[in-house]
Design an enzyme around this catalytic site. Structure first.
Site, PDB file in Angstrom:
ATOM      1  CG  HIS A 172      -1.913  -1.168   1.171  1.00 38.77           C
ATOM      2  ND1 HIS A 172      -2.411  -1.778   2.299  1.00 38.77           N
ATOM      3  CD2 HIS A 172      -2.460  -1.849   0.121  1.00 38.77           C
ATOM      4  CE1 HIS A 172      -3.221  -2.776   1.942  1.00 38.77           C
ATOM      5  NE2 HIS A 172      -3.251  -2.836   0.630  1.00 38.77           N
ATOM      6  CB  CYS A 212       4.734  19.649  -7.559  1.00 35.55           C
ATOM      7  SG  CYS A 212       6.117  19.130  -8.581  1.00 35.55           S
TER       8      CYS A 212
HETATM    9 ZN    ZN Z   1       4.940  18.191 -10.334  1.00 35.36          ZN
END
Ligand code: ZN
Length: 247
Positions: free
Chosen positions: A119, A148
């Site tokens: 998992h 990000c």
């Molecule tokens: Zn990214």
């Protein structure tokens, strides 16, 4: 009781390829309640609404409310004596691999190096857009979902959400270990959820001895388990490994 420990210790000592299958029960004593238990994560958050990959893609900000809660639980957890006992077994060159359903990284923190994760692992975050990966500890996991650094997309923990595939490598590797094992330690899991559910049976079919260590009897106990040691694994597992070391 001591007879059971001795039988289990001898099986372990004589094994050429011992593997372990672990589940939520081994991490309870590290303060991580089983997500599926009363008071667990799925009591507070309906997984259909918060833990599917579609839910994440549709509304990652909402799903991050659940992830923040999950992170608070997993990030502060430390390996307990059961994790350390399995690390010792690897150090003794007896335990060849751990197959786990847990996402808490505690086997690795205890020192095990060959851990197969069905998992995923919450200690990393990934970008679904550009596939960048980050250690979770690089981010302040509170309030605002982390994004990000290259494409600014909201990151997702590297755990398998409902509706996502179990990593192919994990399936192939775990099956290979189960087929070549001559003993398996089932620790803190009733092994009812696929693919973990298949592993003890594959091992047994190939002639492996099954040692089960759980708080309560499970479906395995009366069917394929050779030695059942009941109790809190933070107590029973270190006791067993100490006996193995003394043989
Ligand atoms: Zn990214």
């Amino acid at each position: 009781m001591d007879d059971l420990y001795r039988r289990a210790a001898e099986i372990i000592k004589d094994s050429k390829c011992l593997i372990a299958l672990t589940g939520a029960g081994i991490s309870v004593e590290s303060g991580i309640p089983d997500f599926r238990s009363a008071g667990g994560l799925w009591d507070k958050y309906n997984p259909a609404e918060y833990a599917t990959i579609d839910a994440f893609r549709e509304d990652p900000v909402k799903v991050w409310q659940m992830i923040f809660d999950m992170s608070r639980i997993t990030q502060n957890a430390k390996p307990n004596p059961a994790h350390h006992a399995l690390a010792k077994l690897e150090e003794m060159n007896i335990l060849k691999s751990i197959i786990t359903q847990n996402i808490d990284n505690l086997h690795q923190e205890a020192g095990n190096t060959n851990v197969i994760e069905y998992h995923g692992n919450a200690s990393h975050l990934e970008c679904l857009k550009c596939f960048a990966s980050y250690p979770a500890e690089e981010f302040e996991l509170d309030g605002k979902p982390p994004t990000c650094t290259s494409c600014h997309e909201i990151l997702k923990p590297s755990v398998i959400f409902f509706g996502e595939m179990i990593p192919r490598n994990a399936l192939v590797d775990s099956q290979r270990y189960a087929e070549s094992s001559d003993a398996i330690l089932v620790v803190g899991t009733s092994a009812v959820v696929y693919p973990a559910s298949t592993i003890p049976y594959i091992a047994k079919q190939r002639g492996a001895q099954v040692i089960e260590m759980n708080l309560e009897e499970t479906g395995l106990t009366s069917s394929i388990t050779d030695v059942f040691i009941q109790g809190r694994v933070g107590e029973t597992l270190p006791k067993l490994i100490e006996l193995v070391a003394s043989l």
